[in-house]
Design a protein around this motif. Structure first.
Motif, mmCIF file in Angstrom:
data_model
loop_
_atom_site.group_PDB
_atom_site.id
_atom_site.type_symbol
_atom_site.label_atom_id
_atom_site.label_comp_id
_atom_site.label_asym_id
_atom_site.label_seq_id
_atom_site.Cartn_x
_atom_site.Cartn_y
_atom_site.Cartn_z
ATOM 1 N N THR A 12 8.578 2.177 5.641
ATOM 2 C CA THR A 12 8.613 3.237 6.662
ATOM 3 C C THR A 12 7.858 2.576 7.999
ATOM 4 O O THR A 12 7.265 1.591 7.895
ATOM 5 C CB THR A 12 7.777 4.388 5.931
ATOM 6 O OG1 THR A 12 6.432 3.863 5.896
ATOM 7 C CG2 THR A 12 8.519 5.051 4.876
ATOM 8 N N ILE A 13 8.387 3.195 9.206
ATOM 9 C CA ILE A 13 7.928 3.032 10.262
ATOM 10 C C ILE A 13 7.519 4.380 11.024
ATOM 11 O O ILE A 13 8.304 5.175 11.307
ATOM 12 C CB ILE A 13 8.915 2.249 11.178
ATOM 13 C CG1 ILE A 13 9.359 1.058 10.499
ATOM 14 C CG2 ILE A 13 8.353 1.759 12.635
ATOM 15 C CD1 ILE A 13 10.775 0.388 11.255
ATOM 16 N N GLY A 14 6.270 4.277 11.276
ATOM 17 C CA GLY A 14 5.688 5.715 11.874
ATOM 18 C C GLY A 14 5.280 5.507 13.424
ATOM 19 O O GLY A 14 5.246 4.246 13.906
ATOM 20 N N VAL A 69 6.530 -4.782 15.819
ATOM 21 C CA VAL A 69 6.670 -3.469 15.349
ATOM 22 C C VAL A 69 5.372 -2.932 14.625
ATOM 23 O O VAL A 69 5.227 -3.677 13.848
ATOM 24 C CB VAL A 69 7.952 -2.996 14.485
ATOM 25 C CG1 VAL A 69 8.112 -1.450 14.042
ATOM 26 C CG2 VAL A 69 9.168 -3.577 15.477
ATOM 27 N N THR A 70 4.875 -1.962 15.317
ATOM 28 C CA THR A 70 3.720 -1.407 14.484
ATOM 29 C C THR A 70 3.985 -0.227 13.402
ATOM 30 O O THR A 70 4.889 0.152 13.335
ATOM 31 C CB THR A 70 2.587 -0.886 15.413
ATOM 32 O OG1 THR A 70 3.111 0.015 16.157
ATOM 33 C CG2 THR A 70 2.356 -2.020 16.318
ATOM 34 N N ASN A 71 2.720 0.195 12.843
ATOM 35 C CA ASN A 71 2.999 1.151 11.773
ATOM 36 C C ASN A 71 3.958 0.947 10.497
ATOM 37 O O ASN A 71 4.683 2.017 10.265
ATOM 38 C CB ASN A 71 2.905 2.532 12.539
ATOM 39 C CG ASN A 71 1.840 2.941 13.489
ATOM 40 O OD1 ASN A 71 0.639 2.539 12.958
ATOM 41 N ND2 ASN A 71 2.211 3.290 14.530
ATOM 42 N N VAL A 72 4.362 -0.240 10.101
ATOM 43 C CA VAL A 72 5.232 -0.473 9.182
ATOM 44 C C VAL A 72 4.342 -0.378 7.747
ATOM 45 O O VAL A 72 3.164 -1.137 7.760
ATOM 46 C CB VAL A 72 5.830 -2.038 9.471
ATOM 47 C CG1 VAL A 72 6.899 -2.238 8.392
ATOM 48 C CG2 VAL A 72 6.395 -1.969 10.890
ATOM 49 N N GLU A 73 5.138 0.100 6.753
ATOM 50 C CA GLU A 73 4.563 0.085 5.533
ATOM 51 C C GLU A 73 5.519 -0.064 4.510
ATOM 52 O O GLU A 73 6.638 0.396 4.676
ATOM 53 C CB GLU A 73 3.797 1.580 5.372
ATOM 54 C CG GLU A 73 2.446 1.891 6.114
ATOM 55 C CD GLU A 73 2.010 3.203 5.680
ATOM 56 O OE1 GLU A 73 2.491 3.698 4.709
ATOM 57 O OE2 GLU A 73 1.206 3.865 6.689
ATOM 58 N N LEU A 74 5.223 -0.571 3.376
ATOM 59 C CA LEU A 74 6.067 -1.008 2.005
ATOM 60 C C LEU A 74 5.533 0.148 1.198
ATOM 61 O O LEU A 74 4.342 0.124 0.696
ATOM 62 C CB LEU A 74 6.095 -2.287 1.716
ATOM 63 C CG LEU A 74 6.758 -2.519 0.397
ATOM 64 C CD1 LEU A 74 8.169 -2.400 0.501
ATOM 65 C CD2 LEU A 74 6.376 -4.233 -0.079
ATOM 66 N N GLU A 75 6.445 1.094 0.821
ATOM 67 C CA GLU A 75 5.761 1.991 -0.213
ATOM 68 C C GLU A 75 6.894 1.981 -1.728
ATOM 69 O O GLU A 75 7.913 1.838 -1.346
ATOM 70 C CB GLU A 75 6.262 3.409 0.427
ATOM 71 C CG GLU A 75 5.516 3.776 1.475
ATOM 72 C CD GLU A 75 5.837 5.166 2.003
ATOM 73 O OE1 GLU A 75 6.682 5.869 1.451
ATOM 74 O OE2 GLU A 75 5.082 5.532 2.675
ATOM 75 N N LYS A 76 5.943 1.814 -2.633
ATOM 76 C CA LYS A 76 6.348 1.688 -3.996
ATOM 77 C C LYS A 76 6.714 3.340 -4.558
ATOM 78 O O LYS A 76 5.646 4.026 -4.515
ATOM 79 C CB LYS A 76 5.658 1.099 -4.818
ATOM 80 C CG LYS A 76 6.069 1.044 -6.366
ATOM 81 C CD LYS A 76 5.202 0.189 -7.156
ATOM 82 C CE LYS A 76 5.833 0.103 -8.607
ATOM 83 N NZ LYS A 76 5.013 -0.800 -9.421
#
Length: 80
Positions: A12-14, A69-76
């Motif tokens: 995800t990118i917020g 790129v900021t606010n990048v998350e890896l979600e399981k």
């Protein structure tokens, strides 16, 4: 018996109203997965996935971070 991991991942990118060109380029260079815009817990995010392979998702996260790129998350995601 080894338990097989059937987990699903998403990136995800917020924090962006419009996805920056460098983010879009990094996504296209690293995956053919879909990009969706979604309201997640009240925050608009771009969602890329799903990924069955955690390494593929991590590669995308690293490519996005390399392009600043900021606010990048890896979600399981729980696979039931």
């Amino acid at each position: 018996l080894e338990k097989q991991d059937n987990s699903i991942y998403r990136v995800t990118i917020g924090g962006y109203d419009i996805l920056p060109a460098e983010a879009l380029a990094a996504i296209r260079e690293n995956t053919s997965r879909d990009i969706a815009k979604a309201n997640i817990n009240g925050i608009m995010k771009y969602v890329i996935g799903p990924f069955q392979d955690r390494q593929q998702a991590e590669n995308l996260v690293n490519a996005l971070l390399a392009k600043q790129v900021t606010n990048v998350e890896l979600e399981k995601l729980e696979n039931k």
